[in-house]
Enzyme design. Structure first.
Site, PDB file in Angstrom:
ATOM      1  N   TRP A 110       0.820  -1.211   0.000  1.00  0.00           N
ATOM      2  CA  TRP A 110       0.000   0.000   0.000  1.00  0.00           C
ATOM      3  C   TRP A 110       0.861   1.271   0.000  1.00  0.00           C
ATOM      4  O   TRP A 110       0.450   2.310   0.498  1.00  0.00           O
ATOM      5  CB  TRP A 110      -0.979   0.000   1.179  1.00  0.00           C
ATOM      6  CG  TRP A 110      -1.869  -1.216   1.204  1.00  0.00           C
ATOM      7  CD1 TRP A 110      -1.620  -2.373   1.879  1.00  0.00           C
ATOM      8  CD2 TRP A 110      -3.098  -1.392   0.497  1.00  0.00           C
ATOM      9  NE1 TRP A 110      -2.633  -3.293   1.644  1.00  0.00           N
ATOM     10  CE2 TRP A 110      -3.561  -2.702   0.795  1.00  0.00           C
ATOM     11  CE3 TRP A 110      -3.853  -0.589  -0.356  1.00  0.00           C
ATOM     12  CZ2 TRP A 110      -4.746  -3.210   0.276  1.00  0.00           C
ATOM     13  CZ3 TRP A 110      -5.044  -1.098  -0.865  1.00  0.00           C
ATOM     14  CH2 TRP A 110      -5.473  -2.386  -0.551  1.00  0.00           C
ATOM     15  N   ASP A 169     -32.729  -3.119 -16.827  1.00  0.00           N
ATOM     16  CA  ASP A 169     -33.535  -2.754 -15.673  1.00  0.00           C
ATOM     17  C   ASP A 169     -33.810  -1.255 -15.653  1.00  0.00           C
ATOM     18  O   ASP A 169     -32.973  -0.450 -16.073  1.00  0.00           O
ATOM     19  CB  ASP A 169     -32.802  -3.141 -14.386  1.00  0.00           C
ATOM     20  CG  ASP A 169     -33.547  -2.703 -13.151  1.00  0.00           C
ATOM     21  OD1 ASP A 169     -34.626  -3.264 -12.886  1.00  0.00           O
ATOM     22  OD2 ASP A 169     -33.074  -1.766 -12.467  1.00  0.00           O
ATOM     23  N   GLU A 187     -37.353  -3.233 -19.544  1.00  0.00           N
ATOM     24  CA  GLU A 187     -38.291  -3.139 -18.426  1.00  0.00           C
ATOM     25  C   GLU A 187     -38.821  -1.697 -18.395  1.00  0.00           C
ATOM     26  O   GLU A 187     -38.250  -0.817 -17.770  1.00  0.00           O
ATOM     27  CB  GLU A 187     -37.613  -3.472 -17.091  1.00  0.00           C
ATOM     28  CG  GLU A 187     -38.608  -3.582 -15.952  1.00  0.00           C
ATOM     29  CD  GLU A 187     -38.046  -3.177 -14.595  1.00  0.00           C
ATOM     30  OE1 GLU A 187     -38.564  -3.654 -13.579  1.00  0.00           O
ATOM     31  OE2 GLU A 187     -37.104  -2.362 -14.554  1.00  0.00           O
TER      32      GLU A 187
END
Length: 647
Positions: free
Chosen positions: A80, A320, A374
């Site tokens: 890191w 969706d 949809e």
């Protein structure tokens, strides 16, 4: 480009300019993105450029963060630390290249120094995998999946018979299921049930399990809850080998608000991916809304579609929340009672353009791909070709039909069923457009509502589904469950959808483990054993569904809408008869009385399906028929239906 949509629907003539604008914006945007000779498929290659790329003996990482001042790649592969600083490239892109091979399996994040000096950590936007860390936020994980697909996509000629499925809840055990277990245990069930298409929900990574996959954080990552990328690849490959195609329930209508997990404030600004201010907020869903007018956002989303098709071999998409995309008010509270509601300042033309580009791209990559919208608003032209002035989807969902059935079961009595209203609901389509019919999907089973079988049976489902336990309530529930499905299956669309488990009347509702229910998995699983227990009546509904689905395999009548003719309809006696293709359907919806009916048929009909058959939990054969001199005489028991082959 001609407006052939007006030939389908002359009532659109007053909105000719709006339809022309649709095509103009589509063409203008394409030219801006592609130039004169470019292709959308070549344009949508972001996943081959951004993120982690293995390039011979070097690996490269690129990220788009235009508002960042400095950028670093950090992870457990370099403790890191800041020793992997990215260089600024063109257009807000940051990149780094390093000798060697990708450190596969390492956790990773992009560390950005913002203009105000703030340091933030982000999961790479093109990450293929992400897992929760000790703070419950997500870390990206470097993956380089190696899977050799063995099976080609099946070439399916019949109507889409869709099995809507959620990997996590697909086990009977009190846990989250896996891709591998689904492949082993559930795919054979779907194949045996006769469905030819699987629609997978909740695949794109989402931090909140209870969101049902509809609050996506990482658009290129699979949900790590269920397993590894290779596991999903194998699932799709095995499904193809079984002769079934696989659709992804794709969510491009909004994104999760989580900062750090997903795209929100990725480079410290809202405007990187989303609209600023109220336009960028979905008030009902508490999510972020994409700016579909921004080239970089279009590139990201189109690349996402191509990625799922090429990397995982998905065969298409169910989009969706299309209604939310189409309108600035997201369709909330708007009654779409006349055409003017579709062509107004409320219409988000940029979103319409994006959807058209998406459809062209998908079918450019795979001409046999299947796309479903949809859209509860019934936007004209949604499922017409772009060349005709449409938006380009293959199918739209018949979303009003589940609402019709739930309202009937919740608010009305059986003897008040309006057959005229039912016929209109099941047969009315936008001219020239194909629909996917369904009686219920996952929406109707979510907590706060109930499945059709639960509305019909209520508490008796717990105590009276035993084959030796008499119950008038269960008798009614089983009979109506079959009639509702058969009439919906045969009339409501050129394709059909079922949510997993509902084919055998799965009890109760859907609810995910959460603090509000004590993290309980009771309602986040599928009790397959109910349909396998010879002492329970669920087996009858499963047998019925299998034989109903088989009607399409045998006669391929769902697409024969032009060969649909009503033979009889009468509210008073609750009789309905119609012919579709080679099949004659006759229903007696009356709750109490046997009914007689005579119909003209040139040839002697052959009975091929009787809902009252003992193997479907009926009491028959109680109904009878005879044919003489071109006339079919029927006596139908209450709450039964018969299907005849007449040619």
């Amino acid at each position: 480009m001609p407006l052939n949509i007006l030939d389908y629907d002359p009532y659109l003539e007053p909105f000719k300019e709006d339809l022309s604008l649709r095509l103009f914006e589509y063409a203008r945007t394409k030219k801006r993105l592609l130039g004169v000779n470019g292709s959308l498929s070549d344009f949508a290659n972001g996943y081959k450029y951004f993120g982690f790329q293995q390039e011979e003996n070097r690996w490269t990482f690129r990220e788009w963060a235009p508002a960042a001042k400095r950028a670093f790649l950090v992870g457990d592969f370099n403790n890191w630390e800041n020793d992997f600083e990215l260089k600024a490239a063109y257009g807000g892109v940051w990149e780094i290249s390093s000798p060697g091979t990708l450190p596969v399996g390492s956790k990773v994040k992009v560390k950005l120094i913002l203009e105000n000096g703030q340091t933030v950590y982000r999961v790479p936007s093109y990450a293929m995998y992400a897992i929760p860390n000790e703070t419950a936020q997500l870390d990206g994980v470097i993956v380089n999946p190696q899977y050799h697909f063995k099976n080609k996509t099946p070439q399916i000629k019949e109507a889409p018979l869709i099995y809507e499925a959620h990997i996590g809840i697909s086990t009977e055990e009190y846990r989250i299921n896996t891709y591998k277990a689904f492949t082993r245990d559930v795919l054979p069930r779907i194949k045996k049930a006769g469905y030819n298409t699987i629609q997978l929900m909740a695949i794109m990574e989402h931090p909140l399990y209870a969101s049902f996959g509809y609050q996506v954080s990482n658009f290129f990552a699979i949900s790590s809850r269920f397993g590894q990328p290779e596991d999903l690849m194998e699932l799709i490959d095995v499904a193809h080998g079984l002769g079934m195609r696989v659709l992804l329930d794709v969510v491009h209508s909004h994104a999760v608000k989580n900062v750090g997990d997903g795209l929100n404030l990725f480079d410290g600004t809202t405007a990187q991916y989303f609209h600023e201010g109220a336009r960028g907020e979905h008030s009902a869903w508490n999510t972020k809304l994409f700016n579909y007018g921004k080239d970089e956002v279009i590139h990201f989303l189109l690349s996402n579609l191509k990625f799922w098709m090429e990397t995982y071999h998905f065969d298409g998409f169910r989009f969706d929340g299309v209604t939310s995309m189409l309108y600035h008010d997201h369709g909330l509270g708007t009654a779409f009672t006349d055409y003017s509601k579709y062509f107004s300042l409320n219409t988000d033309v940029e979103a319409v353009t994006y959807l058209m580009l998406a459809q062209e791209l998908i079918h450019q990559i795979n001409p046999q791909a299947l796309t479903i919208a949809e859209d509860m608003s019934a936007m004209p032209g949604m499922a017409l070709p772009i060349s005709s002035g449409g938006i380009g989807f293959d199918y739209r969902l018949s979303m009003g039909i589940p609402d019709f059935w739930i309202k009937q079961l919740k608010e009305k009595t059986d003897d008040t069923l309006d057959l005229m209203g039912l016929w209109w609901e099941l047969t009315t389509r936008r001219p020239g457009e194909k629909n996917i019919g369904y009686a219920e999907s996952h929406d109707q089973a979510l907590v706060g509502d109930k499945t059709i079988m639960m509305w019909l049976a209520n508490d008796e489902i717990y105590w009276k589904m035993d084959i030796n336990s008499p119950s008038l309530i269960i008798d009614r529930a089983i009979a109506l469950h079959k009639l509702i499905r058969l009439v919906t299956f045969s009339l409501a669309g050129e394709g059909y959808l079922n949510f997993m488990g509902n084919e055998f009347g799965h009890p109760e509702w859907l609810d995910f483990p959460r603090p509000g229910n004590g993290d309980d998995y009771q309602h986040a699983r599928r009790q397959w054993s109910l349909s396998e227990d010879p002492q329970l009546r669920f087996k009858y509904l499963l047998a019925f569904d299998q034989d109903m689905i088989d009607l399409e395999h045998r006669f391929k009548f769902l697409n024969q809408t032009d060969q649909l003719s009503q033979k009889w309809i009468k509210n008073e006696d609750k009789l309905l008869a119609y012919q579709k293709g080679d099949l004659l359907f006759v229903f007696n919806f009356h709750p109490s009385y046997e009914q007689t009916l005579s119909l003209l048929t040139k040839e002697k009909p052959e009975l091929i399906f009787d809902t009252d058959d003992n193997k479907y939990g009926g009491f028959g054969p109680r109904s009878s028929f005879g044919w003489s001199k071109g006339e079919l005489h029927l006596v139908l028991a209450p709450r039964t239906a018969m299907v005849f082959k007449i040619k």
